[in-house]
Design a protein around this motif. Structure first.
Motif, PDB file in Angstrom:
ATOM      1  N   TYR A  98     -11.174  20.005   6.601  1.00  0.00           N
ATOM      2  CA  TYR A  98     -10.895  19.533   8.104  1.00  0.00           C
ATOM      3  C   TYR A  98     -11.359  20.070   9.047  1.00  0.00           C
ATOM      4  O   TYR A  98     -11.792  19.790  10.098  1.00  0.00           O
ATOM      5  N   SER A 133       0.804  -1.078  -0.011  1.00  0.00           N
ATOM      6  CA  SER A 133      -0.056  -0.077   0.003  1.00  0.00           C
ATOM      7  C   SER A 133       0.853   1.080  -0.039  1.00  0.00           C
ATOM      8  O   SER A 133       0.279   2.322   0.302  1.00  0.00           O
ATOM      9  N   ARG A 177       9.122   5.692   6.241  1.00  0.00           N
ATOM     10  CA  ARG A 177       8.872   4.808   5.374  1.00  0.00           C
ATOM     11  C   ARG A 177       9.911   3.709   5.196  1.00  0.00           C
ATOM     12  O   ARG A 177       9.677   2.639   4.447  1.00  0.00           O
ATOM     13  N   LEU A 234      -9.372  21.737   1.012  1.00  0.00           N
ATOM     14  CA  LEU A 234      -9.546  20.610   1.791  1.00  0.00           C
ATOM     15  C   LEU A 234      -9.264  20.948   3.314  1.00  0.00           C
ATOM     16  O   LEU A 234     -10.053  20.435   4.428  1.00  0.00           O
ATOM     17  N   VAL A 286      -1.962   5.811  -4.523  1.00  0.00           N
ATOM     18  CA  VAL A 286      -2.946   5.317  -3.527  1.00  0.00           C
ATOM     19  C   VAL A 286      -4.231   5.807  -4.051  1.00  0.00           C
ATOM     20  O   VAL A 286      -5.271   5.328  -3.265  1.00  0.00           O
ATOM     21  N   LYS A 287      -4.401   6.598  -5.028  1.00  0.00           N
ATOM     22  CA  LYS A 287      -5.664   7.001  -5.281  1.00  0.00           C
ATOM     23  C   LYS A 287      -6.490   5.597  -5.967  1.00  0.00           C
ATOM     24  O   LYS A 287      -7.740   5.662  -5.998  1.00  0.00           O
ATOM     25  N   ILE A 319     -11.106  14.379   0.076  1.00  0.00           N
ATOM     26  CA  ILE A 319      -9.540  14.161   0.060  1.00  0.00           C
ATOM     27  C   ILE A 319      -9.106  13.289  -1.228  1.00  0.00           C
ATOM     28  O   ILE A 319      -8.093  13.660  -1.775  1.00  0.00           O
ATOM     29  N   TYR A 320      -9.922  12.498  -1.588  1.00  0.00           N
ATOM     30  CA  TYR A 320      -9.782  11.636  -2.835  1.00  0.00           C
ATOM     31  C   TYR A 320     -10.351  12.376  -4.211  1.00  0.00           C
ATOM     32  O   TYR A 320     -10.040  12.029  -5.235  1.00  0.00           O
ATOM     33  N   ASN A 321     -10.862  13.871  -3.989  1.00  0.00           N
ATOM     34  CA  ASN A 321     -11.422  14.495  -5.281  1.00  0.00           C
ATOM     35  C   ASN A 321     -12.214  13.556  -6.196  1.00  0.00           C
ATOM     36  O   ASN A 321     -12.151  13.768  -7.235  1.00  0.00           O
ATOM     37  N   ARG A 354       3.544   8.223  -4.356  1.00  0.00           N
ATOM     38  CA  ARG A 354       2.810   7.679  -3.433  1.00  0.00           C
ATOM     39  C   ARG A 354       1.528   8.382  -3.527  1.00  0.00           C
ATOM     40  O   ARG A 354       0.442   7.508  -3.801  1.00  0.00           O
ATOM     41  N   VAL A 355       1.528   9.527  -3.857  1.00  0.00           N
ATOM     42  CA  VAL A 355       0.235  10.276  -3.983  1.00  0.00           C
ATOM     43  C   VAL A 355      -0.521   9.775  -5.219  1.00  0.00           C
ATOM     44  O   VAL A 355      -1.752   9.587  -5.249  1.00  0.00           O
ATOM     45  N   LEU A 362      -0.597   8.033   5.021  1.00  0.00           N
ATOM     46  CA  LEU A 362       0.332   7.606   3.799  1.00  0.00           C
ATOM     47  C   LEU A 362      -0.440   6.875   2.823  1.00  0.00           C
ATOM     48  O   LEU A 362      -0.147   6.807   1.882  1.00  0.00           O
ATOM     49  N   VAL A 363      -1.662   6.304   3.056  1.00  0.00           N
ATOM     50  CA  VAL A 363      -2.420   5.467   1.970  1.00  0.00           C
ATOM     51  C   VAL A 363      -3.454   6.761   1.559  1.00  0.00           C
ATOM     52  O   VAL A 363      -4.294   6.142   0.698  1.00  0.00           O
ATOM     53  N   ARG A 364      -3.555   7.982   1.887  1.00  0.00           N
ATOM     54  CA  ARG A 364      -4.172   8.656   1.137  1.00  0.00           C
ATOM     55  C   ARG A 364      -3.531   9.666   0.213  1.00  0.00           C
ATOM     56  O   ARG A 364      -2.437  10.176   0.438  1.00  0.00           O
ATOM     57  N   PRO A 365      -4.204  10.070  -0.767  1.00  0.00           N
ATOM     58  CA  PRO A 365      -3.379  10.962  -2.071  1.00  0.00           C
ATOM     59  C   PRO A 365      -3.212  12.505  -1.678  1.00  0.00           C
ATOM     60  O   PRO A 365      -3.639  13.235  -2.536  1.00  0.00           O
ATOM     61  N   ARG A 366      -2.893  12.845  -0.520  1.00  0.00           N
ATOM     62  CA  ARG A 366      -2.562  14.171  -0.241  1.00  0.00           C
ATOM     63  C   ARG A 366      -1.274  14.330   0.615  1.00  0.00           C
ATOM     64  O   ARG A 366      -0.952  13.340   1.014  1.00  0.00           O
TER      65      ARG A 366
END
Lengths: 325, 260, 267
Positions: free
Chosen positions: B7, A69, B256, B3, A94-95, A123-125, A90-91, B95-99
């Motif tokens: 939050y 992941s 990481r 965003l 992870v989408k 967050i995921y747009n 990463r960015v 870390l598993v989110r795209p931001r």
């Protein structure tokens, strides 16, 4: 879809010292031991598969999930998931994935579930149209309608887990990593969660990788299991194969008219015996089940016989023992 | 950015679930610096001045740094309490989110009760400004604004450094208090009342001097030399956050590769 | 008595495990000490009037404050006790064969003792060897020192007795926040922790002298530096004792009455 090639990962673990002197020393210098968490792990998972990833505690399951992941960077080896290398970019990567850590929540504790979903949408747009469609589907399949407006802290564990899984699907990922999704759930909730995983796999074609300690999860969901122990891959194949290869024991329960003579049959062990009832364990490598029944009926006046295969749980325990993990 | 506000909104909603405790804590945040300010007032009542600084000049200094502190504690609380995120293992989720990790950690927590402290220092600010014979200009007003915002950035930078430490160890983090709480306490007086080494450290290493002392000279008309330089110092001070940002990135990379 | 001793021992052992936290705490307190001393130094530098307490006495006062912070801070609290009271689990505590007031008193006392024991040595040691004028000085004579030890310990007992009211009040308010706020802000101010009491305006000093808070911190620290004469110190010890006995008696009374309510309500 997912391809791991000779992934290795080791951790440096600092030796903990207790005394005051050692603790002061540890400020400047620390002794380390190297722990091999993953050793040459390779496997390929195809689109639409549900794979059970099993192994005892500390075998390296979580490490593998973390690498896949994109949380952890491995020491060596290649990994390609949907064309991405997870730990690079990463960015972007992870989408495309959803991750559920069974013991941790990704929902905001004090607000209604729907608010969490809305935030995840941002967050995921996720485009509003698409979000609405996905949400409707999730609400329907997961039966979230009644709970979606209550704050998370008021939900039961089972309800929460359903929301957790839904939350990780808001952005329509093609791969779902589930790290112990049924941990701590009661029997009813477990079945509901399993049912849902099956549904999204079938209807949306989501590829699922799940780790679990509950073999019933595996039996209900995964036709393929990957077993690791002490960082090494031990088995990768169908669950049935595993059963055939390692499940060499069956249990026969027999009821019969009152009889006191011995029912000792070579290749079997008596687990329990009364003059009207007996439980035998059969080693199928030594004697066929049908032969046992024939011999039994010669000795006693049988009323009822049931045959049970060895529970998968036992097979796993036995496997762990055999591999000394 | 939008965003970040989302939050903010969701955590504000969460906070509003506990209204009584919110009000009590806010009132507490009002009174704690209030007692400190009262102490400062009484000291001036007895001594009249501190190394040539008048009460209202110091009050202005006090207000600026406390405003910056309360704003940073409210909006950068995620970094301030980052150790809990690490201990609970929730950083994996980030870390598993795209931001960006920065945005997500920033958005992980807000401390709205700091409104009490903010209000208290705002009152002091207005009181001080009303009693100081300042010839106002747009530049001076801007400078005052930059003093506060740069202060927020410096405090945030310190939180980030402390948060980065969590990737290695979560013990002994209280040391960071020297620079946050301690820095706040120190910077509520003009920097030149201290020994030279203290003043230098807090100008060149952790640049509190660039938000509370040098531009203060400009606002009060006490500058010798080029006024523009004094005016621009808060902007220079806000650059402090850039190396902190790099250190943070380095920490994330370390995490990481070790996962600890 | 044995129970209390073992509570103290356990606390010390637990405290020892948080060495790095203690070290960090020491470093922070050092910094605070330095900053406050420098601020006072600056105030004293150009002063026109002679302040009622000399800078030297003040510096010793500040270092003692930092070294014995755990003895004098009211916000230094035990969240376990708060949880016990607010969650209603207090019922289990009532099953124990010890007097609740004494048991809690011992627990709180032990926490403060263990924390101070771990932290005071490094601070005192370094403070003595700092360059002038930042160094701490020895008390003028042995008798003063003995008086200081007596007043400090009595002050600690007094502080714990005061803090017991904090916990007792939570039985009524059910949230520690409000009480902590009032006790913390007012208690700290009137104990001379924000500014030393001799530097307060006279009208405020009068209030501070009536309240019990200054007897926990301000009084022993000024006894140490000789700012309070020995004869006055001895009178002070009796006042401390008087306050202590009065507060213990009141505290027990208050605890018993709130406990009765708990029992009636069924916890």
């Amino acid at each position: 879809m997912i391809k791991l090639d000779s992934i290795t990962k080791s951790f440096k673990v600092a030796k903990r010292s207790t005394g005051l002197l050692q603790a002061t020393k540890a400020l400047f210098y620390r002794e380390h031991t190297i722990v091999e968490a993953l050793n040459d792990i390779s496997f390929t998972i195809n689109p639409g598969e549900i794979v059970g990833y099993i192994g005892p505690n500390g075998a390296g399951k979580s490490t593998t999930i973390k690498i896949m992941s994109g949380i952890l960077v491995p020491d060596g080896g290649k990994c390609s998931i949907m064309g991405f290398t997870p730990w690079k970019n990463r960015v972007e990567y992870v989408k495309n994935i959803g991750v559920v850590f069974g013991q941790r929540s990704q929902l905001w504790w004090d607000v209604p579930v729907i608010d969490s979903f809305e935030l995840l949408k941002d967050i995921y747009n996720v485009p509003t149209q698409e979000y609405k469609k996905t949400l409707d589907l999730l609400i329907e399949t997961l039966e979230l309608k009644d709970i979606i407006n209550s704050p998370v802290r008021q939900l039961s564990l089972g309800q929460r887990m359903r929301c957790e899984i839904a939350a990780s699907l808001i952005h329509n990922p093609q791969i779902l990593f589930l790290d112990e999704p049924t941990i701590g759930l009661d029997a009813v909730s477990k079945i509901a969660v399993r049912q849902f995983i099956k549904t999204i796999n079938q209807e949306k074609g989501v590829t699922v990788v799940l780790t679990t300690h509950d073999m019933n999860d595996i039996e209900a969901l995964a036709n393929r299991v990957i077993l690791i122990g002490k960082g090494s891959l031990l088995y990768d194949g169908k669950l049935e194969e595993l059963r055939k290869r390692f499940g060499t024991h069956k249990t026969i329960t027999a009821d019969y008219r009152k009889n006191t003579i011995s029912i000792d049959i070579p290749g079997t062990t008596i687990l329990h015996w009364t003059p009207e009832h007996a439980v035998l364990s059969i080693d199928t490598e030594q004697i066929l089940t049908s032969d046992v029944i024939t011999q039994l009926s010669n000795k006693v006046d049988l009323i009822d016989v049931t045959i049970e295969s060895q529970p998968i749980e036992d097979i796993i325990v036995q496997l762990y023992k055999e591999f000394k993990i | 950015m939008s965003l970040y506000f989302k939050y903010l909104l969701i955590l504000f909603k969460s906070q509003m679930q506990y209204r009584t405790s919110f009000w009590l804590l806010s009132i507490g945040q009002f009174f704690i610096p209030f007692s400190i300010f009262a102490g400062l007032y009484f000291l001036f009542e007895r001594f009249g001045q501190i190394k040539g600084w008048e009460f209202f000049e110091v009050a202005l200094c006090f207000a600026v740094i406390h405003m910056a502190f309360s704003l940073s504690e409210c909006f950068a609380r995620g970094f301030d309490t980052f150790s809990s995120l690490i201990i609970k293992g929730d950083f994996d989720r980030v870390l598993v989110r795209p931001r960006s990790t920065f945005l997500q950690v920033l958005g992980s927590k807000f401390e709205f009760t700091r409104i009490g402290r903010l209000l208290q220092s705002a009152i002091v600010l207005i009181w001080a400004l009303n009693n100081l014979p300042i010839e106002w200009s747009i530049l001076k007003a801007l400078t005052l604004f930059f003093m506060i915002t740069s202060g927020v950035l410096i405090f945030t930078g310190i939180y980030m450094l402390a948060a980065t430490m969590c990737f290695w160890t979560v013990q002994g983090l209280e040391v960071a208090n020297i620079f946050t709480d301690g820095g706040r306490e120190m910077a509520q007086y003009p920097l030149n009342i201290y020994q030279k080494w203290v003043a230098r450290f807090f100008t060149y290493v952790i640049p509190f001097g660039t938000v509370n002392y040098l531009p203060l000279l400009f606002i009060l008309g006490k500058t010798k030399g080029d006024e523009i330089l004094y005016m621009l110092t808060p902007l220079a001070g806000s650059l402090f956050i850039l190396p902190c940002f790099l250190v943070w990135q380095f920490g994330v990379r370390h995490y990481r590769s070790t996962g600890s | 008595m044995k129970v209390y001793a073992s509570v103290l021992k356990l606390r010390l052992l637990i405290g020892m495990q948080y060495r790095s936290a203690a070290l960090a705490g020491v470093a922070t307190q050092f910094f605070w000490g330095f900053i406050s001393i420098m601020v006072f130094e600056a105030f004293y530098e150009f002063t026109a009037v002679t302040p009622p307490i000399s800078l030297k006495e003040l510096i010793t006062y500040i270092w003692l404050q930092q070294a014995f912070l755990a003895f004098i801070m009211l916000w230094f609290r035990d969240n376990e006790l708060f949880d016990l009271i607010t969650s209603g689990n207090i019922a289990y505590e009532l099953c124990r064969p010890t007097d609740l007031y004494g048991f809690w008193f011992a627990k709180l006392l032990a926490q403060r003792l263990s924390s101070a024991l771990l932290r005071c040595y490094p601070i005192l040691l370094v403070a003595f060897f700092l360059p002038k004028p930042y160094n701490m000085t020895l008390p003028p004579n042995v008798i003063t020192f003995i008086l200081f030890v007596i007043t400090l310990l009595l002050g600690l007992l007094l502080l714990v007795a005061i803090s017991m009211f904090l916990y007792i009040s939570v039985f009524v308010t059910l949230s520690p926040m409000g009480s902590l706020l009032i006790f913390g802000v007012l208690g700290e101010f009137f104990a001379g922790l924000i500014i030393p009491i001799p530097l307060m305006p006279l009208w405020l000093q009068k209030i501070a002298y009536v309240l019990p808070f200054r007897w926990t911190a301000d009084f022993p620290f000024r006894v140490y530096s000789g700012h309070i004469a020995q004869s006055d110190a001895i009178i002070g010890v009796f006042i401390q004792l008087g306050y202590l006995l009065g507060l213990l008696w009141l505290g027990k009374l208050a605890l018993n009455s709130v406990l009765k309510r708990v029992v009636v309500q069924g916890g």
